[in-house]
Design an enzyme around this catalytic site. Structure first.
Site, PDB file in Angstrom:
ATOM      1  N   HIS A 137      40.115  36.419  49.878  1.00  0.00           N
ATOM      2  CA  HIS A 137      40.107  35.267  48.973  1.00  0.00           C
ATOM      3  C   HIS A 137      38.986  34.327  49.413  1.00  0.00           C
ATOM      4  O   HIS A 137      39.180  33.118  49.480  1.00  0.00           O
ATOM      5  CB  HIS A 137      41.443  34.531  49.023  1.00  0.00           C
ATOM      6  N   GLU A 154      49.224  44.261  47.994  1.00  0.00           N
ATOM      7  CA  GLU A 154      48.114  44.798  47.193  1.00  0.00           C
ATOM      8  C   GLU A 154      47.851  46.282  47.471  1.00  0.00           C
ATOM      9  O   GLU A 154      46.853  46.834  47.015  1.00  0.00           O
ATOM     10  CB  GLU A 154      46.828  44.003  47.433  1.00  0.00           C
ATOM     11  N   HIS A 214      41.150  34.875  41.665  1.00  0.00           N
ATOM     12  CA  HIS A 214      41.886  35.480  42.785  1.00  0.00           C
ATOM     13  C   HIS A 214      40.988  35.684  44.021  1.00  0.00           C
ATOM     14  O   HIS A 214      41.215  35.047  45.037  1.00  0.00           O
ATOM     15  CB  HIS A 214      42.480  36.815  42.293  1.00  0.00           C
ATOM     16  N   HIS A 256      39.840  43.393  50.834  1.00  0.00           N
ATOM     17  CA  HIS A 256      40.122  42.389  49.797  1.00  0.00           C
ATOM     18  C   HIS A 256      40.313  41.031  50.465  1.00  0.00           C
ATOM     19  O   HIS A 256      41.114  40.914  51.396  1.00  0.00           O
ATOM     20  CB  HIS A 256      41.385  42.779  49.026  1.00  0.00           C
TER      21      HIS A 256
HETATM   22 ZN   LIG Z   1      44.751  38.655  47.054  1.00  0.00          ZN
END
Ligand SMILES: [Zn+2]
Length: 215
Positions: free
Chosen positions: A94, A74, A154, A92
């Site tokens: 999840h 990412e 996501h 970031h």
């Molecule tokens: Zn991800």
């Protein structure tokens, strides 16, 4: 070691994100910027096992500058966010409740005044395959004027002046999503009005005063 302190911080906050249950396995990635360089977590390494020298350094153009492992898949999204904002760090994850909201809604409405710390309503960026320029563009748009965005089906992404700020924004985003999801299970959550939110902002600039008692 280049960006030694930044790489140490990536490990500290990576370990915290894993311990807090914000990521599972090799999911989630963090980065911190220093000038035109960005230290980022590597691809394929669980955040709870991160070591500083395993964290690659790239430049803002996406060239690998230091490190033996591949930068997170990412990384293009992180670089797009740096290019569009004045952020010093990006997180970031999840996280469960963030992903629940990102899978079912087009935005997280402000049902608690602490949402103002993230910019109010949190947008859900349109779905695109992980690691693609399309996802990076979609996240960049959703983050405009905000400190957080959700990514459809996501997870979530937050920014901060530094890694501590971006990490705390991730914790707050997850808390707000959990409150919303749990409230929704009880009844229809009341969304705060523009006027109610404006009152909160005014209050923040005009806090109560407590005159010292004269004895
Ligand atoms: Zn991800």
């Amino acid at each position: 070691m280049l960006l030694a302190e930044q790489r140490r911080l990536l490990c500290e906050y990576g370990h915290r994100a894993a311990a807090a249950g914000l990521v599972v396995g090799t999911a989630g990635n963090l980065s911190v910027r220093a000038g035109d360089l960005v230290a980022v977590t590597p691809s394929g390494v669980p955040l709870d096992r991160l070591e500083p020298d395993a964290c690659p350094v790239v430049d803002v153009g996406g060239h690998l500058v230091d490190g033996d492992l591949s930068p997170s898949s990412e990384t293009p999204m992180h670089l797009a966010v740096y290019a569009a904002t004045g952020a010093g760090a990006v997180v970031h994850t999840h996280s469960v409740f963030g992903t629940v909201v990102a899978t079912t809604m087009s935005e997280l409405p402000p049902v608690h005044y602490n949402a103002l710390l993230l910019g109010g309503t949190v947008r859900v960026a349109g779905y695109a395959t992980y690691g693609t320029p399309e996802l990076a563009a979609s996240v960049r748009e959703a983050l405009a004027g905000k400190r957080a965005a959700l990514m459809a089906n996501h997870g979530g992404v937050t920014i901060g002046d530094d890694l501590d700020g971006a990490y705390e924004a991730t914790r707050l985003l997850e808390w707000l999503c959990e409150v919303y999801v749990r409230a929704k299970a009880v009844g229809e959550p009341r969304v705060l009005t523009e006027e109610q939110l404006a009152d909160v902002v005014r209050r923040a600039f005009d806090p109560p005063t407590f005159p010292r008692r004269e004895d």
